[in-house]
Design a protein around this motif. Sequence first.
Motif, mmCIF file in Angstrom:
data_model
loop_
_atom_site.group_PDB
_atom_site.id
_atom_site.type_symbol
_atom_site.label_atom_id
_atom_site.label_comp_id
_atom_site.label_asym_id
_atom_site.label_seq_id
_atom_site.Cartn_x
_atom_site.Cartn_y
_atom_site.Cartn_z
ATOM 1 N N GLN A 57 0.847 -1.188 0.000
ATOM 2 C CA GLN A 57 0.000 0.000 0.000
ATOM 3 C C GLN A 57 0.893 1.253 0.000
ATOM 4 O O GLN A 57 1.765 1.397 0.863
ATOM 5 C CB GLN A 57 -0.905 0.013 1.236
ATOM 6 N N PHE A 58 0.667 2.149 -0.975
ATOM 7 C CA PHE A 58 1.491 3.340 -1.119
ATOM 8 C C PHE A 58 0.640 4.599 -0.981
ATOM 9 O O PHE A 58 -0.528 4.629 -1.381
ATOM 10 C CB PHE A 58 2.186 3.348 -2.487
ATOM 11 N N ARG A 59 1.267 5.626 -0.423
ATOM 12 C CA ARG A 59 0.654 6.951 -0.341
ATOM 13 C C ARG A 59 1.673 7.965 -0.837
ATOM 14 O O ARG A 59 2.796 8.032 -0.306
ATOM 15 C CB ARG A 59 0.241 7.270 1.099
ATOM 16 N N ILE A 60 1.293 8.728 -1.855
ATOM 17 C CA ILE A 60 2.193 9.728 -2.451
ATOM 18 C C ILE A 60 1.578 11.099 -2.245
ATOM 19 O O ILE A 60 0.427 11.341 -2.627
ATOM 20 C CB ILE A 60 2.412 9.471 -3.947
ATOM 21 N N THR A 61 2.342 12.016 -1.638
ATOM 22 C CA THR A 61 1.870 13.377 -1.373
ATOM 23 C C THR A 61 2.709 14.359 -2.180
ATOM 24 O O THR A 61 3.944 14.311 -2.150
ATOM 25 C CB THR A 61 1.971 13.712 0.123
ATOM 26 N N GLY A 62 2.034 15.236 -2.904
ATOM 27 C CA GLY A 62 2.721 16.228 -3.715
ATOM 28 C C GLY A 62 1.748 16.878 -4.675
ATOM 29 O O GLY A 62 0.547 16.606 -4.640
ATOM 30 N N HIS A 63 2.263 17.742 -5.515
ATOM 31 C CA HIS A 63 1.419 18.345 -6.536
ATOM 32 C C HIS A 63 0.875 17.247 -7.443
ATOM 33 O O HIS A 63 1.554 16.258 -7.705
ATOM 34 C CB HIS A 63 2.200 19.395 -7.323
ATOM 35 N N HIS A 64 -0.337 17.435 -7.910
ATOM 36 C CA HIS A 64 -1.083 16.352 -8.551
ATOM 37 C C HIS A 64 -0.305 15.674 -9.672
ATOM 38 O O HIS A 64 -0.199 14.439 -9.710
ATOM 39 C CB HIS A 64 -2.410 16.887 -9.082
ATOM 40 N N ASP A 65 0.234 16.456 -10.618
ATOM 41 C CA ASP A 65 0.906 15.860 -11.770
ATOM 42 C C ASP A 65 2.118 15.047 -11.355
ATOM 43 O O ASP A 65 2.339 13.932 -11.837
ATOM 44 C CB ASP A 65 1.322 16.944 -12.767
ATOM 45 N N GLN A 66 2.924 15.599 -10.425
ATOM 46 C CA GLN A 66 4.120 14.887 -9.982
ATOM 47 C C GLN A 66 3.743 13.607 -9.233
ATOM 48 O O GLN A 66 4.393 12.572 -9.375
ATOM 49 C CB GLN A 66 4.979 15.794 -9.086
ATOM 50 N N ALA A 67 2.671 13.678 -8.422
ATOM 51 C CA ALA A 67 2.226 12.491 -7.700
ATOM 52 C C ALA A 67 1.752 11.406 -8.667
ATOM 53 O O ALA A 67 2.033 10.218 -8.472
ATOM 54 C CB ALA A 67 1.110 12.859 -6.723
ATOM 55 N N CYS A 68 1.052 11.829 -9.727
ATOM 56 C CA CYS A 68 0.605 10.860 -10.735
ATOM 57 C C CYS A 68 1.785 10.242 -11.474
ATOM 58 O O CYS A 68 1.800 9.033 -11.749
ATOM 59 C CB CYS A 68 -0.342 11.542 -11.729
ATOM 60 N N HIS A 69 2.787 11.061 -11.781
ATOM 61 C CA HIS A 69 4.003 10.537 -12.417
ATOM 62 C C HIS A 69 4.662 9.495 -11.510
ATOM 63 O O HIS A 69 5.094 8.433 -11.971
ATOM 64 C CB HIS A 69 4.991 11.667 -12.706
ATOM 65 N N ALA A 70 4.757 9.811 -10.224
ATOM 66 C CA ALA A 70 5.388 8.887 -9.281
ATOM 67 C C ALA A 70 4.599 7.586 -9.186
ATOM 68 O O ALA A 70 5.186 6.495 -9.113
ATOM 69 C CB ALA A 70 5.500 9.547 -7.905
ATOM 70 N N GLN A 71 3.276 7.669 -9.189
ATOM 71 C CA GLN A 71 2.453 6.457 -9.136
ATOM 72 C C GLN A 71 2.704 5.576 -10.350
ATOM 73 O O GLN A 71 2.895 4.362 -10.225
ATOM 74 C CB GLN A 71 0.965 6.821 -9.062
ATOM 75 N N ARG A 72 2.711 6.186 -11.546
ATOM 76 C CA ARG A 72 2.955 5.406 -12.769
ATOM 77 C C ARG A 72 4.335 4.776 -12.741
ATOM 78 O O ARG A 72 4.534 3.637 -13.172
ATOM 79 C CB ARG A 72 2.783 6.299 -13.996
ATOM 80 N N LEU A 73 5.312 5.540 -12.238
ATOM 81 C CA LEU A 73 6.685 5.042 -12.199
ATOM 82 C C LEU A 73 6.807 3.851 -11.247
ATOM 83 O O LEU A 73 7.412 2.827 -11.586
ATOM 84 C CB LEU A 73 7.628 6.166 -11.768
ATOM 85 N N ILE A 74 6.239 3.947 -10.048
ATOM 86 C CA ILE A 74 6.299 2.856 -9.070
ATOM 87 C C ILE A 74 5.596 1.614 -9.612
ATOM 88 O O ILE A 74 6.091 0.486 -9.479
ATOM 89 C CB ILE A 74 5.688 3.307 -7.729
ATOM 90 N N THR A 75 4.445 1.816 -10.229
ATOM 91 C CA THR A 75 3.704 0.682 -10.787
ATOM 92 C C THR A 75 4.511 -0.008 -11.885
ATOM 93 O O THR A 75 4.581 -1.242 -11.951
ATOM 94 C CB THR A 75 2.349 1.159 -11.353
#
Length: 323
Positions: free
Chosen positions: A48-66
């Motif tokens: 389970q992951f939680r990413i906090t940040g500006h929306h676009d950067q958080a979405c980039h991080a989610q795609r990258l981790i996945t």
Amino acid sequence: MSTKPQAIQFSVQPPDSERLSRLCGQLDEHLRQIEGSLGVEIANRGNQFRITGHHDQACHAQRLITALYAVTGQSQAITPSGVNMALKEVSRIRDDRDPPAELRMPKQRVYGRTDAQRDYIRKILTHDVTFGVGPAGTGKTFLAVACAVDALETGRAQRVVLVRPAVEAGERLGFLPGDLEQKVDPYLRPLHDALHDMLGPERVAKLVERGVIEIAPLAFMRGRTLNESFIILDEAQNTTAEQMKMFLTRLGFGSSAVVTGDVTQVDLPRPELSGLRQALHILGDVEGIAVTHFASADVVRHPLVQRIVEAYEMREGNAQGAP
């Protein structure tokens, strides 16, 4: 785009402690690398992951981790170099209309003051090779060094290599006193000054001693391949066509290069063709290479410098020859 920090929660599937260990790295080094590069905070409990940040950067991080977790399912190891390459791919798909507002240095904050400077920073962060071309005082070298320090601080580069042609010495440095660094230092002084402003002289000296920051005359680059490095070639108008081709082909995996110069200030003996001028003519449409052209309006030094540049531009007109 919203500028307010947001939190994204998601899970990677299927849960697998061994794969999660490879994803996160030793002491979560891979997650910290992603945080530093994208400006987000990452927390996880198991899958389970939680990413906090500006929306676009958080979405980039989610795609990258996945995507990286999917790689672990193929029993492939994940290394900081592999994360760095994945981050570069993420950078390429960022919205070009959203340039970074500033670069946070240990000693100061650096930001683009003009449209061209902001364009320059954005291109450096999203391309493997960037040319910054224009008159003195437009921030070409200073902003390139700022991006190099940013890459070093966030783990996107493992070392910084500063290169400059020593035309005034004919690249025959043997007659100059001192060791290699002392021989080349006068030609790399603008780069050193920028580093000192951003990191402080003591830290710069330690990084040079450890080889994290390397200084080299252009003539000493032949035969090398530079991996996971941020490379700056300054005063590139004084490279020959052969030297420029040699320099650009030193680029290794996970590396970026910035080439700066002013095609109106060539010190090469006539009729030698400037490698910078030829490269701009040949490589302008090559994918992965970006060019920012600066003008007198981008000069950020003493106001008189801008007027001097404008006066010379009016005098010279379109007199400079084509490649």
